[in-house]
Design a protein around this motif. Structure first.
Motif, short mmCIF file in Angstrom:
data_model
loop_
_atom_site.label_atom_id
_atom_site.label_comp_id
_atom_site.label_asym_id
_atom_site.label_seq_id
_atom_site.Cartn_x
_atom_site.Cartn_y
_atom_site.Cartn_z
N GLN A 149 66.83 -69.60 -31.54
CA GLN A 149 67.99 -69.93 -31.73
C GLN A 149 68.10 -71.37 -32.74
O GLN A 149 68.79 -71.61 -33.81
CB GLN A 149 68.48 -70.71 -30.39
CG GLN A 149 70.00 -70.45 -30.62
CD GLN A 149 71.15 -69.55 -31.58
OE1 GLN A 149 70.46 -67.98 -30.89
NE2 GLN A 149 71.37 -69.95 -32.31
N TRP A 206 66.39 -71.72 -34.80
CA TRP A 206 65.55 -71.64 -36.22
C TRP A 206 67.14 -71.29 -37.23
O TRP A 206 66.84 -71.72 -38.02
CB TRP A 206 64.03 -70.39 -36.36
CG TRP A 206 62.98 -70.98 -35.70
CD1 TRP A 206 62.76 -71.86 -36.16
CD2 TRP A 206 62.00 -69.93 -35.39
NE1 TRP A 206 61.80 -72.54 -35.35
CE2 TRP A 206 61.13 -70.68 -35.18
CE3 TRP A 206 62.23 -68.57 -35.43
CZ2 TRP A 206 59.95 -70.41 -34.15
CZ3 TRP A 206 60.78 -68.15 -35.09
CH2 TRP A 206 59.73 -68.76 -34.63
N ARG A 207 67.47 -70.45 -36.48
CA ARG A 207 69.04 -69.61 -36.44
C ARG A 207 69.62 -71.04 -37.44
O ARG A 207 70.61 -70.74 -38.17
CB ARG A 207 69.41 -68.92 -36.13
CG ARG A 207 68.63 -67.66 -35.67
CD ARG A 207 70.00 -66.72 -34.78
NE ARG A 207 68.46 -65.77 -33.75
CZ ARG A 207 68.94 -64.89 -34.40
NH1 ARG A 207 69.08 -64.06 -35.23
NH2 ARG A 207 68.27 -63.93 -33.83
N ASP A 208 70.00 -71.89 -36.26
CA ASP A 208 70.81 -72.70 -36.60
C ASP A 208 69.89 -74.19 -37.30
O ASP A 208 71.05 -74.95 -37.55
CB ASP A 208 71.69 -73.99 -35.66
CG ASP A 208 71.78 -72.18 -34.02
OD1 ASP A 208 72.11 -71.74 -34.49
OD2 ASP A 208 71.95 -73.52 -32.89
N ARG A 219 70.15 -59.40 -44.84
CA ARG A 219 69.02 -59.70 -43.89
C ARG A 219 67.99 -59.85 -44.92
O ARG A 219 67.53 -59.54 -45.23
CB ARG A 219 69.17 -59.31 -42.95
CG ARG A 219 70.55 -58.63 -41.84
CD ARG A 219 70.57 -58.41 -40.53
NE ARG A 219 71.40 -57.47 -39.66
CZ ARG A 219 71.87 -58.29 -39.17
NH1 ARG A 219 71.28 -59.39 -38.65
NH2 ARG A 219 72.78 -57.81 -38.12
N HIS A 230 66.98 -59.21 -37.65
CA HIS A 230 66.62 -60.18 -38.35
C HIS A 230 64.69 -60.13 -38.23
O HIS A 230 64.01 -60.29 -36.97
CB HIS A 230 66.53 -61.18 -37.96
CG HIS A 230 66.29 -62.73 -39.34
ND1 HIS A 230 67.14 -63.38 -38.98
CD2 HIS A 230 65.48 -63.07 -39.46
CE1 HIS A 230 65.91 -64.30 -39.88
NE2 HIS A 230 64.96 -63.98 -40.10
N TRP A 233 63.10 -61.08 -35.04
CA TRP A 233 63.12 -62.19 -34.33
C TRP A 233 64.43 -62.12 -32.85
O TRP A 233 64.39 -62.48 -32.08
CB TRP A 233 63.89 -63.09 -34.74
CG TRP A 233 63.71 -64.11 -36.12
CD1 TRP A 233 62.66 -63.74 -36.32
CD2 TRP A 233 64.25 -65.15 -36.86
NE1 TRP A 233 61.59 -64.96 -37.42
CE2 TRP A 233 62.70 -65.86 -38.33
CE3 TRP A 233 64.96 -66.01 -36.84
CZ2 TRP A 233 62.14 -66.72 -38.15
CZ3 TRP A 233 65.21 -67.38 -37.98
CH2 TRP A 233 64.19 -67.73 -38.49
N ASP A 234 64.59 -60.89 -33.48
CA ASP A 234 66.04 -60.27 -32.36
C ASP A 234 65.40 -59.13 -31.62
O ASP A 234 64.65 -58.81 -31.81
CB ASP A 234 67.18 -59.42 -32.96
CG ASP A 234 68.09 -60.02 -34.50
OD1 ASP A 234 67.96 -61.82 -34.32
OD2 ASP A 234 68.36 -59.57 -34.91
#
Length: 671
Positions: A393, A395-397, A417, A518, A534-535
């Motif tokens: 999370q 990394w995503r943010d 994506r 992802h 990642w998901d």
């Protein structure tokens, strides 16, 4: 001032006064009567002059041109106006056919929030809803729907997966292989019931196939690890994920279906005392999620009940077990519940391993009630689980950067994506050059004996549309759920083709919309490059298709990036295929080369115990058929776990290669 304003002496005898201190009770008006315009010449009161309005009681009778309206009047099944049963008794005797029959039940607020289109839940991005301006069909009536007996289906699955009449030893104590089979049957059975229920009841009908599936399996004794224990559960690894609370119960990770604390009685001295064995932290109380190695857990009970009453928590049952575990320092299994981003109403349960309770205390919560708090510390040396989710999370943010990134997107924007290229093992800068193409390239399609009609579904194929030719080709049922999950496995899935009128987000175009998760291509320690996500991926979810160039069988024998559908595959879901349909007779000599051009699927490694399954999908257009290879998850796959499938076997011995999958069922080679 109010009394002086509203009390009139007009009707009081001369010389009399009102003693306001003797007013004993003031009753409010019982109801307000609706007021309607009065017809010409009709007076609303006994005055000689016409009045523009007339007062009508809620139950009528109504003047000409005036119709009853909600909420005063509804209609019952016989077409008569309805109100409460008490009013019906009072009014019906005196007012003939204008008596009320049944009470009006106002729609709850939640039903207005969860808007439905065509009687189905509208899921974001799934293409199940209707477009604006299109008339909605009324919700299905459940009165005349005959319940389908699904027990034969369950019995067939239990027989196929060797789960008929589990002995007591297996029920008490399982292993990884048994846990996998039980979870597989539960999910296949649940998905199949969902697929059958949707066209009959509509999505959002309130039916819970997960509860029914687990209840039927438990009734038949299909569960394992029933013997409670302190510590890890056999067959379940730290980091494993579950999409349904009942899955935890079936495999013995956490026995209670509702309670967040599981405990057992242990005789440590002369007397028995409760010790906690597991907790589920899913956001039901004021918990502090911590940093991944520590969190604060709130005890159970008390607080505010559904009836509105509020109580302090008591040191009993699960709370007492946690308190005893503080003193005994026994490890406790922890399951973390997080929001399922793909399904806003669902949760994902992560087994986060063993913790010990360092301390406990009592404090006031936000409502001013006494609650118990417990500080959990993670036992060191375990694989990352919830902490890994927090890292992803970040990394995503953009809070932290992903280490080892060579390319942030190796697709160069070809996919919706990004797909990162990562190497945190050695100094290799990437795989050999290839052109990234997101879909399959045909030099010539397969010809069909007769033309195929496209569907006219302008708003997407709907599960209750029995006239849709695409649904008919799939045996009368849509193959995918609104969440994009493959509901049942067939030899061949018929998706909508170019001649169909449905939009790109139609549920029956699942494999045509590109990547759904992802993904990243990463360097493995001993198998070259691999693929992972990642998901979290739920069982049956679409991952990607195998892109490349369709070639003739026998070409490029030395190609390491070949998918050959003519090989012999040990499919883990072979037992659940529906061999009664005609699709099994359709030949598909499909060979794909991704050597010079392909997508992420070319990086998926072989495993003799894979977690990904390939499915043949056909898209028809007139008299041409385009076959595709789509990959779906066999079971729930946690984030950052390598995605693998079985490469299959060939009779040509010289193509045999050594297998490095390392699974317990490894054959030692593959083709």
């Amino acid at each position: 001032m109010m009394e002086q304003s509203y009390v009139s002496n007009a009707n009081v005898p001369n010389g009399s006064t009102i003693d306001k201190t003797r007013v004993l009770e003031v009753k409010p008006l019982r109801c307000l009567s609706p007021v309607f315009p009065s017809p010409n010449g009709m007076s609303s009161v006994s005055t000689p002059q016409p009045s523009p309005f007339v007062c009508i009681t809620p139950n009528g009778p109504y003047p000409p041109g005036v119709t009853p309206f909600y909420p005063f009047v509804a209609q019952n099944e016989s077409g008569r106006h309805c109100e409460s049963s008490q009013q019906a008794t009072n009014h019906g005797q005196n007012q003939g056919n204008f008596g009320f029959g049944t009470p009006i039940n106002p729609a709850p607020v939640n039903s207005l929030k969860n808007a439905t289109a065509n009687g189905r839940n509208v899921h974001e991005g799934t293409g199940t809803g209707r477009k604006k301006g299109v008339a909605k069909k009324p919700r299905k009536s459940l009165e005349n729907i005959v319940e389908v007996n699904v027990e034969p289906l369950l019995n067939q699955l239990l027989m196929s997966f060797r789960l008929v009449e589990l002995d007591q030893a297996k029920r008490a104590d399982g292993d990884k292989e048994l846990v996998g089979r039980i979870l597989m049957v539960f999910d296949l059975f649940r998905r199949r019931m969902t697929q059958m229920d949707e066209p009959r009841y509509g999505a959002g009908s309130g039916r819970r196939p997960d509860l029914k599936a687990s209840k039927m399996m438990m009734t038949k004794g299909v569960r394992t690890n029933q013997m409670k224990r302190i510590g890890n559960v056999t067959g379940i690894e730290v980091g494993d994920i579950f999409f349904f609370r009942m899955e935890l119960c079936l495999v013995g990770l956490h026995a209670p279906t509702m309670s967040g604390i599981d405990y057992m009685s242990v005789k440590l001295t002369k007397d028995e005392e409760p010790l906690a064995v597991s907790v589920v932290s899913a956001g039901g109380y004021e918990d502090d999620g911590g940093d991944g190695d520590m969190f604060i857990y709130t005890g159970q009970g008390g607080v505010q009940r559904k009836d509105g009453q509020m109580f302090d928590q008591k040191l009993e049952k699960g709370n007492l077990a946690l308190e005893k575990s503080v003193r005994r320092a026994n490890p406790v299994r922890v399951v973390r519940g997080v929001k399922d981003v793909a399904n806003p109403t669902g949760k994902i349960y992560i087994y986060d391993g063993l913790y010990k309770i360092q301390e406990s205390w009592e404090e006031k919560n936000k409502s001013g009630l006494n609650v118990f708090k417990y500080k959990f510390l993670r036992v060191p040396g375990q694989p990352e689980a919830f902490k890994l989710w927090k890292s992803i999370q970040q990394w995503r943010d953009g809070v932290t950067s992903r280490g080892g990134v060579i390319l942030p997107d190796l697709t160069s924007g070809a996919e919706s994506r990004p797909v990162g290229l990562v190497n945190d093992v050695d100094d290799e800068k990437g795989p050999a050059y290839f052109a990234y193409i997101p879909s399959l390239k045909y030099s010539k399609p397969f010809l069909m004996p007769r033309p195929s009609l496209g569907c006219p579904c302008l708003d997407g194929c709907q599960p209750d549309d029995s006239n849709c030719p695409c649904i008919q080709r799939n045996g009368g049922l849509l193959p995918y759920s609104s969440l994009g999950v493959l509901m049942s496995y067939k030899t061949l899935i018929h998706e909508c083709g170019s001649a169909c009128s449905c939009p790109p987000n139609c549920r029956n175009r699942m494999s045509q919309g590109g990547l759904k998760v992802h993904l990243e291509v990463f360097k493995t320690r001993n198998k070259g490059w691999g693929l992972r996500s990642w998901d979290p991926i739920r069982a049956g979810a679409f991952i990607c298709e195998y892109a490349g160039e369709v070639i003739d069988a026998g070409n490029d024998i030395d190609d390491n990036y070949i998918f050959d559908a003519t090989r012999i595959y040990e499919q883990p879901l072979e037992a659940v295929h529906d061999y009664n349909d005609e699709s099994r007779k359709v030949p598909f000599p499909l060979v794909i080369s991704a050597k010079n051009g392909g997508n992420v699927a070319r990086f998926m490694n072989h495993s003799c115990s894979p977690n990904v399954y390939w499915q043949l999908v056909v898209r028809e257009s007139n008299n041409e058929a385009y076959y595709h290879i789509a990959f779906f998850a066999i079971r729930h796959i946690p984030p950052m776990q390598e995605l693998t499938y079985d490469y299959g076997m060939n009779k040509v011995d010289h193509r045999r290669k050594r297998c490095l999958c390392g699974s317990l069922n490894c054959r030692g080679y593959f083709y």
